[in-house]
Enzyme design. Structure first.
Site, mmCIF file in Angstrom:
data_model
loop_
_atom_site.group_PDB
_atom_site.id
_atom_site.type_symbol
_atom_site.label_atom_id
_atom_site.label_comp_id
_atom_site.label_asym_id
_atom_site.label_seq_id
_atom_site.Cartn_x
_atom_site.Cartn_y
_atom_site.Cartn_z
ATOM 1 N N LYS A 168 -4.998 3.238 9.879
ATOM 2 C CA LYS A 168 -4.080 4.180 9.227
ATOM 3 C C LYS A 168 -4.562 5.625 9.380
ATOM 4 O O LYS A 168 -3.768 6.529 9.678
ATOM 5 C CB LYS A 168 -3.946 3.824 7.741
ATOM 6 C CG LYS A 168 -3.232 2.504 7.482
ATOM 7 C CD LYS A 168 -3.222 2.174 6.002
ATOM 8 C CE LYS A 168 -2.517 0.861 5.734
ATOM 9 N NZ LYS A 168 -2.523 0.491 4.310
ATOM 10 N N SER A 215 0.798 -1.227 0.000
ATOM 11 C CA SER A 215 0.000 0.000 0.000
ATOM 12 C C SER A 215 0.832 1.279 0.000
ATOM 13 O O SER A 215 0.276 2.369 0.083
ATOM 14 C CB SER A 215 -0.947 0.007 1.201
ATOM 15 O OG SER A 215 -0.228 0.056 2.415
#
Length: 821
Positions: free
Chosen positions: A734, A691
């Site tokens: 996140k 990612s």
């Protein structure tokens, strides 16, 4: 009184229940219903003739014409006596079979009647039927179903039709069969029907005789076994020198086993072991093994159950009292309990089988440590009113941990499942299979494969532990599993479970948990009263952000406990009477902060982009720094303990930059003659995951074009060579880490837009999210000036060189190990 040829055409009716009267019989009839009493009184005031007719349904209390048969018996009333309770007792003499053409209802029933036509009967057929009837009657009578006086009376009848009526009256035929005999006015037809009924009666008597013989044989066998067993006890007592306790050991086990209510197959196997023990000398080595085995068997709850409390509202109250937040988890648990309650109610109504009640998904709670997976399982058991057993599977490497050892091994024991059942004392506890993702395997077998049978609703009712050697029903057990890493659970095992994900707690949730649960518990454990110590919200917030770094609250509770112990010591030594802990005083109790949260860059920088990552203890931001070094051609240097997938993301980003060099006005000659160095601080921490593709591309293109990357933007997403931006996981964690670092703008893949709803509303409202489908869209947000600045030709004076120090304007904090981008 009238005979059968002089009967009135309309007479009162007395309905009777469950019986039939035949002509020539004299019978007592008790009348308690008004309709019957009125009919008897009418008959007595008239010609003293009454119709006795049977009800089709004996449960009807107020019969009408349609409730009665159409053939009855006309009777002369001989005597009527009134009882003290108002009921009547009537003595009647049956005269003739009559056909009812119509019933009329008033205060009582009357019937229009006419005698039944008997037709012609006689000859050889009637004689043959008469002899056959007498022979069969003697056979049936010899079975003892008719008393001797009645047999004598029946045999004395010269009229074969009258004899048939008396046989039908005295035998225990069904009402429908007796009524059929009454309706058979023709003697030949009557005998044929009666012979058919006698054949059936003979067969019934033969079966009854067989059953009686079997019962007698079984009783004789039991008496013989009892006699021999008593003899064995006496002999064993003599052989053992009069030790009665040893002699009674096998009998004591046998009595316990009889009380368990085992099914025949299991009991047969266990009785075999008891018989072996009874034949052995008590000091034999094998006797000790059998004795231990029988002790295990008799202590298992084969039929002991806890009564389920399937009150969904009460369960919701228990979950709310024991846990803060976790709304999605609580909702799924309550749905699970509601379904089980409805199934139980349907089973009680007989709509589904009892086995269907306990069928349902096996729940597996996944998430980081300390977020309440184990404790919520305890709350489920508490709300159900079931016993709770926790089985720790972390590090289990042997199949025998689940199935047990065979008894041939020294020190053999049942597996952990059966041990947990015995500990619970009921066959329907809540069993928590803790850390199921940390099961190992070895040459001795794979315990995860053994769990397949345990967790399969279609198989676990016949679960056989190697030590027991007989099936034990696990279908009523409620299994709940926990795991930190669901991807490490074997696929076959995962297929049998439904995943309920526990997310990391946000700081506001940790603050509430600390105030509601952790503080009161630590005060109690450390002997403090609430008025002796208090924590300010600022102190707890600093504890959470600067002294603990976790997804759950375990370390937070430890730190609160550390402060509480130091305060308790000061109070015990008289240094203080009470303490108020503020954020400024925390260092006095706990020392310097152990964690400094990562913060955003203070300014836009060339070659430095902001990514996001998450670990089992929560999320945070990371920086991707790119530096261009001329004089050495075409190399890509990657540092910062990057994993293989992250290195591939960097190579893909470079290829994307090269393929779009002309569009982005990147100097191709400079690109081919320069070495590119990509570094991801902090270098001591391993990093892995796909990612960081967007952050890699932004950092590389920023360095190659000299356009600064925005310092207030963090991004996450996987990129492809064609520039597509693919979805990732862990978005909530996140974003929480990015918000903690001061980031206001989040770039995420378009496919992850639906996950924004998982983020608390008060955080969503303070941030701006930029869903992107392509890397071009990412660059348009992440670079100063956006895509327009990239696609506009630049002169050398417009190009800002990459900063020598990627750390300018920020401080780098410590991160937890195994960061996943």
């Amino acid at each position: 009184m009238p005979d059968s040829t002089a009967l009135p055409t309309t007479i009162p009716v007395c309905p009777v229940r469950g019986s039939v009267i035949y002509p020539t019989m004299v019978q007592h009839i008790d009348a308690s219903r008004a309709i019957s009493i009125n009919a008897i009184e009418a008959a007595m005031s008239g010609e003293k003739v009454i119709l006795i007719v049977s009800q089709r349904d004996k449960d009807v209390d107020d019969p009408k014409g349609e409730d009665l048969y159409d053939v009855g018996t006309a009777c002369n009333v001989l005597r009527v006596r009134k009882n003290p309770d108002g009921t009547l007792q009537m003595l009647v003499s049956a005269v003739a079979r009559v056909q009812v053409s119509a019933y009329q209802l008033g205060d009582y029933l009357t019937a229009d009647i006419e005698p039944l036509d008997a037709g012609k009967s006689g000859g050889v057929e009637l004689q043959a039927l008469s002899r056959e009837l007498k022979d069969k009657f003697e056979t049936v009578a010899s079975g003892g179903r008719i008393n001797a006086e009645s047999v004598q009376t029946i045999n004395s009848k010269d009229d074969i039709g009258e004899m048939a009526d008396h046989i039908a009256f005295n035998l225990d035929f069904k009402l429908e069969d007796k009524q059929a005999i009454l309706e058979a006015a023709n003697v030949t037809e009557r005998l044929k029907k009666l012979l058919t009924l006698l054949d059936t009666e003979q067969e019934v008597q033969a079966v009854q005789a067989k059953i009686r013989a079997q019962v007698k044989e079984e009783i004789d066998k039991n008496q013989r076994e009892y006699y021999l067993r008593e003899q064995m006890k006496v002999i064993q007592k003599e052989l053992q020198g009069g030790d009665e306790e040893e002699g009674d050991e096998a009998e004591a086990f046998r009595a316990k086993i009889d009380a368990l209510g085992l099914n025949p197959e299991v009991k047969k196997e266990i009785d075999r072991e008891v018989n072996r023990l009874a034949r052995m000398h008590p000091d034999a080595a094998e006797a000790s093994v059998i004795r231990t085995y029988l002790t295990w068997v008799t202590e298992l709850p084969w039929n002991e159950r806890s009564d389920d409390r399937l009150d969904v509202e009460e369960a919701a109250q228990v979950l709310d009292e024991d846990h803060y937040g976790l709304e999605k988890v609580k909702d799924r648990v309550l749905e699970f309990l509601a379904v089980r309650r409805l199934r139980k109610e349907r089973a009680e109504r007989g709509e589904i089988s009892a086995e269907e009640v306990n069928k349902g998904p096996i729940l597996v709670f996944t998430g980081p440590p300390g977020v309440g997976k184990t404790s919520i399982a305890q709350s489920i058991a508490k709300s159900l009113g079931r016993k709770y057993v926790r089985i720790a599977l972390g590090g289990a490497r042997d199949e025998s941990d689940i199935r047990g050892h065979r008894r041939t091994y020294i020190g053999a024991m049942p597996g952990r499942i059966i041990q947990g059942i015995r500990t619970a004392g009921t066959k329907n506890p809540v069993i928590l299979l803790d850390e199921v993702d940390k099961l190992g395997s070895s040459y001795q077998g794979d315990p995860s494969s053994a769990l397949l049978e345990v967790l399969d609703p279609s198989q676990n009712q016949h679960f056989t532990d190697h030590y027991l050697g007989v099936p034990f029903d696990l279908s009523e057990v409620m299994f709940i599993a926990t795991a930190n890493y669901p991807e490490q659970i074997p696929a076959a095992l995962m297929d049998r479970m439904e995943v309920i994900e526990f997310n990391s707690y946000i700081e506001q949730e940790k603050l509430e948990i600390a105030k509601r649960y952790l503080l009161p518990r630590q005060l109690l454990q450390n002997g403090l009263k609430p008025n002796q110590i208090s924590f300010s919200d600022a102190a707890l917030e600093k504890l959470i952000s600067h002294y603990t770094r976790e997804a759950g609250v375990r370390n937070l509770e430890r730190e609160i406990g550390t402060v509480a112990r130091k305060v308790a010591r000061n109070i015990a030594t008289g240094k203080t009477k009470r303490a108020k802990v503020t954020d400024k005083e925390l260092e006095k109790y706990l020392g310097q902060p152990r964690h400094t949260p990562e913060t955003e860059n203070m300014e836009d920088m060339v070659g430095v982009s902001t990514g996001m990552f998450y670990t089992p203890v929560g999320g945070d931001i990371l920086f991707v720094e790119t530096s261009i070094m001329t004089g050495k051609g075409g190399g890509l240097l990657l540092t910062g303990q990057l994993g293989d997938v992250m290195k591939e993301s960097a190579r893909a980003a470079l290829t994307y930059a090269k393929s779009n060099a002309e569009r982005f006005h990147i100097d191709r000659e400079k690109l081919d003659n320069s070495e590119i160095h990509v570094h991801v601080p902090a270098g001591a921490i391993p990093k892995e995951g796909p990612s960081a593709g967007g952050a890699m591309a932004t950092s590389l293109i920023s360095a190659l074009t000299g356009i600064p990357a925005r310092h207030d933007v963090a991004m996450t997403g996987e990129m492809t060579l064609t520039g597509r931006y693919l979805p990732i996981g862990g978005l909530k964690e996140k974003v929480l880490g990015a918000r903690r670092a001061g980031i206001k703008h989040i770039i995420l893949p378009k496919a992850n837009e639906r996950d924004i709803n998982d983020i608390p509303l008060h955080l969503r409202s303070s941030m701006r999210f930029h869903p992107c489908e392509t890397v071009d869209q990412v660059l348009d947000v992440a670079l100063v000036g956006g895509l327009k600045a990239l696609e506009t030709p630049r002169t050398d004076s417009q190009v800002t060189p990459p900063a020598d120090s990627g750390s300018k304007g920020r401080k780098t904090g410590r991160r937890s190990p195994e960061a996943r981008a």
